[in-house]
Write a protein that holds these residues in place. Sequence first.
Motif, PDB file in Angstrom:
ATOM      1  N   SER A  34       0.836  -1.214   0.000  1.00 49.03           N
ATOM      2  CA  SER A  34       0.000   0.000   0.000  1.00 49.03           C
ATOM      3  C   SER A  34       0.863   1.253   0.000  1.00 49.03           C
ATOM      4  CB  SER A  34      -0.912   0.005   1.230  1.00 49.03           C
ATOM      5  OG  SER A  34      -1.817  -1.070   1.209  1.00 49.03           O
ATOM      6  N   THR A  35       1.926   1.256   0.799  1.00 48.34           N
ATOM      7  CA  THR A  35       2.829   2.404   0.864  1.00 48.34           C
ATOM      8  C   THR A  35       3.474   2.659  -0.491  1.00 48.34           C
ATOM      9  OG1 THR A  35       3.241   2.057   3.223  1.00 48.34           O
ATOM     10  CG2 THR A  35       4.904   3.295   1.992  1.00 48.34           C
ATOM     11  N   SER A  36       3.909   1.598  -1.151  1.00 41.75           N
ATOM     12  CA  SER A  36       4.533   1.742  -2.471  1.00 41.75           C
ATOM     13  C   SER A  36       3.540   2.317  -3.479  1.00 41.75           C
ATOM     14  CB  SER A  36       5.054   0.388  -2.954  1.00 41.75           C
ATOM     15  OG  SER A  36       6.076  -0.097  -2.111  1.00 41.75           O
ATOM     16  N   HIS A  37       2.326   1.795  -3.489  1.00 39.73           N
ATOM     17  CA  HIS A  37       1.314   2.281  -4.422  1.00 39.73           C
ATOM     18  C   HIS A  37       0.959   3.740  -4.148  1.00 39.73           C
ATOM     19  CE1 HIS A  37      -0.100  -1.305  -6.754  1.00 39.73           C
ATOM     20  NE2 HIS A  37       0.562  -1.930  -5.803  1.00 39.73           N
ATOM     21  N   LEU A  38       0.836   4.108  -2.881  1.00 36.53           N
ATOM     22  CA  LEU A  38       0.523   5.499  -2.546  1.00 36.53           C
ATOM     23  C   LEU A  38       1.632   6.441  -2.997  1.00 36.53           C
ATOM     24  CD1 LEU A  38      -1.113   5.088   0.963  1.00 36.53           C
ATOM     25  CD2 LEU A  38      -2.133   6.330  -0.950  1.00 36.53           C
ATOM     26  N   LEU A  39       2.884   6.074  -2.730  1.00 37.62           N
ATOM     27  CA  LEU A  39       4.006   6.914  -3.161  1.00 37.62           C
ATOM     28  C   LEU A  39       4.001   7.078  -4.677  1.00 37.62           C
ATOM     29  CD1 LEU A  39       6.877   5.627  -0.851  1.00 37.62           C
ATOM     30  CD2 LEU A  39       6.049   7.984  -0.975  1.00 37.62           C
ATOM     31  N   ALA A  40       3.799   5.968  -5.386  1.00 34.23           N
ATOM     32  CA  ALA A  40       3.796   6.027  -6.845  1.00 34.23           C
ATOM     33  C   ALA A  40       2.658   6.911  -7.359  1.00 34.23           C
ATOM     34  CB  ALA A  40       3.688   4.622  -7.421  1.00 34.23           C
ATOM     35  N   SER A  41       1.474   6.766  -6.768  1.00 32.75           N
ATOM     36  CA  SER A  41       0.321   7.530  -7.224  1.00 32.75           C
ATOM     37  C   SER A  41       0.512   9.029  -6.996  1.00 32.75           C
ATOM     38  CB  SER A  41      -0.940   7.040  -6.506  1.00 32.75           C
ATOM     39  OG  SER A  41      -2.088   7.709  -6.984  1.00 32.75           O
ATOM     40  N   ILE A  42       1.056   9.388  -5.848  1.00 31.22           N
ATOM     41  CA  ILE A  42       1.268  10.808  -5.540  1.00 31.22           C
ATOM     42  C   ILE A  42       2.332  11.396  -6.459  1.00 31.22           C
ATOM     43  CG2 ILE A  42       2.141  12.387  -3.777  1.00 31.22           C
ATOM     44  CD1 ILE A  42       0.733  10.499  -1.705  1.00 31.22           C
ATOM     45  N   LEU A  43       3.419  10.674  -6.681  1.00 34.77           N
ATOM     46  CA  LEU A  43       4.454  11.162  -7.600  1.00 34.77           C
ATOM     47  C   LEU A  43       3.900  11.293  -9.013  1.00 34.77           C
ATOM     48  CD1 LEU A  43       7.356   9.038  -6.151  1.00 34.77           C
ATOM     49  CD2 LEU A  43       7.448  11.526  -6.410  1.00 34.77           C
ATOM     50  N   GLN A  44       3.055  10.364  -9.400  1.00 34.32           N
ATOM     51  CA  GLN A  44       2.424  10.445 -10.714  1.00 34.32           C
ATOM     52  C   GLN A  44       1.497  11.657 -10.795  1.00 34.32           C
ATOM     53  OE1 GLN A  44       0.629   6.732 -11.951  1.00 34.32           O
ATOM     54  NE2 GLN A  44      -0.738   7.740 -13.404  1.00 34.32           N
ATOM     55  N   ALA A  45       0.743  11.911  -9.731  1.00 35.86           N
ATOM     56  CA  ALA A  45      -0.148  13.074  -9.701  1.00 35.86           C
ATOM     57  C   ALA A  45       0.630  14.378  -9.766  1.00 35.86           C
ATOM     58  CB  ALA A  45      -1.012  13.039  -8.442  1.00 35.86           C
ATOM     59  N   ALA A  46       1.876  14.347  -9.296  1.00 35.75           N
ATOM     60  CA  ALA A  46       2.725  15.539  -9.344  1.00 35.75           C
ATOM     61  C   ALA A  46       3.354  15.732 -10.714  1.00 35.75           C
ATOM     62  CB  ALA A  46       3.817  15.436  -8.278  1.00 35.75           C
ATOM     63  N   GLY A  47       3.076  14.820 -11.644  1.00 32.44           N
ATOM     64  CA  GLY A  47       3.540  15.005 -13.011  1.00 32.44           C
ATOM     65  C   GLY A  47       4.772  14.215 -13.397  1.00 32.44           C
ATOM     66  N   TYR A  48       5.206  13.309 -12.549  1.00 31.18           N
ATOM     67  CA  TYR A  48       6.421  12.552 -12.842  1.00 31.18           C
ATOM     68  C   TYR A  48       6.104  11.233 -13.544  1.00 31.18           C
ATOM     69  CZ  TYR A  48       8.685  15.985  -9.916  1.00 31.18           C
ATOM     70  OH  TYR A  48       9.158  17.180  -9.415  1.00 31.18           O
ATOM     71  N   ARG A  49       7.106  10.734 -14.233  1.00 31.16           N
ATOM     72  CA  ARG A  49       7.042   9.441 -14.916  1.00 31.16           C
ATOM     73  C   ARG A  49       7.528   8.405 -13.911  1.00 31.16           C
ATOM     74  NH1 ARG A  49       6.609   7.985 -20.145  1.00 31.16           N
ATOM     75  NH2 ARG A  49       7.867   6.275 -21.007  1.00 31.16           N
ATOM     76  N   VAL A  50       6.620   7.549 -13.440  1.00 27.00           N
ATOM     77  CA  VAL A  50       6.878   6.740 -12.250  1.00 27.00           C
ATOM     78  C   VAL A  50       6.803   5.246 -12.568  1.00 27.00           C
ATOM     79  CG1 VAL A  50       6.228   6.304  -9.854  1.00 27.00           C
ATOM     80  CG2 VAL A  50       5.844   8.571 -10.858  1.00 27.00           C
ATOM     81  N   GLY A  51       7.872   4.532 -12.247  1.00 24.32           N
ATOM     82  CA  GLY A  51       7.860   3.083 -12.302  1.00 24.32           C
ATOM     83  C   GLY A  51       7.423   2.528 -10.960  1.00 24.32           C
ATOM     84  N   LEU A  52       6.771   1.369 -10.978  1.00 28.52           N
ATOM     85  CA  LEU A  52       6.339   0.723  -9.742  1.00 28.52           C
ATOM     86  C   LEU A  52       6.571  -0.773  -9.886  1.00 28.52           C
ATOM     87  CD1 LEU A  52       4.907   0.729  -6.959  1.00 28.52           C
ATOM     88  CD2 LEU A  52       2.722   0.588  -8.199  1.00 28.52           C
ATOM     89  N   TYR A  53       7.354  -1.330  -8.955  1.00 24.60           N
ATOM     90  CA  TYR A  53       7.586  -2.774  -8.938  1.00 24.60           C
ATOM     91  C   TYR A  53       7.071  -3.330  -7.621  1.00 24.60           C
ATOM     92  CZ  TYR A  53       9.685  -7.344  -8.664  1.00 24.60           C
ATOM     93  OH  TYR A  53       9.853  -8.702  -8.526  1.00 24.60           O
ATOM     94  N   THR A  54       6.135  -4.271  -7.688  1.00 25.85           N
ATOM     95  CA  THR A  54       5.568  -4.892  -6.492  1.00 25.85           C
ATOM     96  C   THR A  54       5.439  -6.398  -6.723  1.00 25.85           C
ATOM     97  OG1 THR A  54       3.309  -4.513  -7.290  1.00 25.85           O
ATOM     98  CG2 THR A  54       4.250  -2.841  -5.840  1.00 25.85           C
ATOM     99  N   ASN A  96      -3.819   0.578  -9.917  1.00 24.60           N
ATOM    100  CA  ASN A  96      -4.466  -0.747  -9.992  1.00 24.60           C
ATOM    101  C   ASN A  96      -4.317  -1.548  -8.703  1.00 24.60           C
ATOM    102  OD1 ASN A  96      -5.017  -0.411 -12.931  1.00 24.60           O
ATOM    103  ND2 ASN A  96      -2.786  -0.521 -13.072  1.00 24.60           N
ATOM    104  N   LEU A  97      -4.304  -0.872  -7.574  1.00 25.75           N
ATOM    105  CA  LEU A  97      -4.144  -1.559  -6.298  1.00 25.75           C
ATOM    106  C   LEU A  97      -5.420  -2.317  -5.943  1.00 25.75           C
ATOM    107  CD1 LEU A  97      -2.469  -2.140  -3.765  1.00 25.75           C
ATOM    108  CD2 LEU A  97      -3.331   0.009  -2.800  1.00 25.75           C
ATOM    109  N   LYS A  98      -5.250  -3.580  -5.614  1.00 23.92           N
ATOM    110  CA  LYS A  98      -6.392  -4.410  -5.254  1.00 23.92           C
ATOM    111  C   LYS A  98      -6.095  -5.188  -3.976  1.00 23.92           C
ATOM    112  CE  LYS A  98      -7.740  -5.302 -10.088  1.00 23.92           C
ATOM    113  NZ  LYS A  98      -9.008  -4.563 -10.069  1.00 23.92           N
ATOM    114  N   GLY A  99      -7.187  -5.645  -3.338  1.00 14.88           N
ATOM    115  CA  GLY A  99      -7.053  -6.584  -2.237  1.00 14.88           C
ATOM    116  C   GLY A  99      -6.633  -5.988  -0.905  1.00 14.88           C
TER     117      GLY A  99
END
Length: 431
Positions: free
Chosen positions: A59-79, A301-304
């Motif tokens: 959840s922490t990883s997804h939140l960080l990625a989403s906020i950085l994306q909302a700030a306009g950055y190109r964000v990779g996410l590996y989970t 796409n965070l689920k569960g």
Amino acid sequence: MTYDEAISYLYDRLPVFHRVGVSAYKPGLTNVLALCAALGDPQTQFKSIHVAGTNGKGSTSHLLASILQAAGYRVGLYTSPHLKSFIERIQLNGVPIAEADVAQFVTEQQATIEQIEPSFFEVTVAMAFAHFARHQVDVAVIEVGLGGRLDSTNIITPLLSVITNIGWDHMNVLGDTLPAIAAEKAGIIKPGIPVVIGEVIDETALVFEAIAAQNNAPLYRAEASWQCTDDGLANGVRQLACKRLGGEGHQLLQIELPLLGLYQLRNVQTVLTALDHLAPHFSIDRSAIERGSRDVVKQTNLKGRFQWLQSRPTVIADTAHNKPGIEAVMASCASLPHTALHLVLGFVRDKDVGEVLALLPLDAHYYFCQADSPRALPTQELRNMAARTGRVGEGYSSVDEALAQALRQASPTDLILVTGSTYVVAELTSL
């Protein structure tokens, strides 16, 4: 290779943790370093944030990625692990890696894979790093797979390390005391790199402080930086009031979070503290924090994670699978108005199932099942274990069948929770 052929090759040739458990775990960084060297060391070609912890790191990883994306950055996410499809593991601005890219990677690296003989996880890490480097992400949020010190992701040098919490899980690999587990997870702390600790308890505080001091790494506690309180549910989302504890800047944030579990309050505190210490590298304003939090499910796409599947009766799915996770989920269930509780349960056999069962209410209605995995605890075995503790229910051949029976028996004001294993939640057709 086609995508299906590539996935079959990876599953059939390489040891996969979710199928065989700890025997798939290859501690150490030799294999992943060799794989990445063959790829031109992609892990050195992008900025990153490294996230470890017993619970909450996804959840922490997804939140960080989403906020950085909302700030306009190109964000990779590996989970990891994935729920429905392998491509969920590797995302760029919420878009999973293309199946064709997976097939191409495996085809091109087949000879290297067969020479090095890595684990499934080691190959997926190398694939993610190559994907992020090739697409020139501004930053990648990298979730640790297991532990930290010897985890394959630990070849990056991040801008920031984050450790959400320490709890009892994977003791056969990480150690049988909380300080031992903390030491393994603190292995992601790098020389001179700041580290944020989401939750500190007496048994682990000295471990974090000592390892941070050895690495001359500034250490920050989330609970000393931000305080988030629950303002209840409105319009299907949880309302949080988040207050900065000291310092300058925005002192109060009103956050709408579609992740309904009360345990997310700690994760949000951790994320806000992490963002404070990412400020030298990224421009993230108040609106990006609020939008990124509100849109985290849609954007990543965070689920569960205490996911609301339907109303009347309310159906919630949560991937909690260890003692601290189940404790947190049950506290969240208690916060939702309901008449009776129905539990659709399945576990993997290498968890301390007896300890988890003891956390569950005796007066709930139970529906036992198992995921389609060699690691799954057989339904009848789980049913017998539960019965010995006074928790009685029927067994079902699939997760969907167990949920269907719970829906037949529940009244419109009841609450149904599907939990116990990531792999159980993953098999829900309605997810």
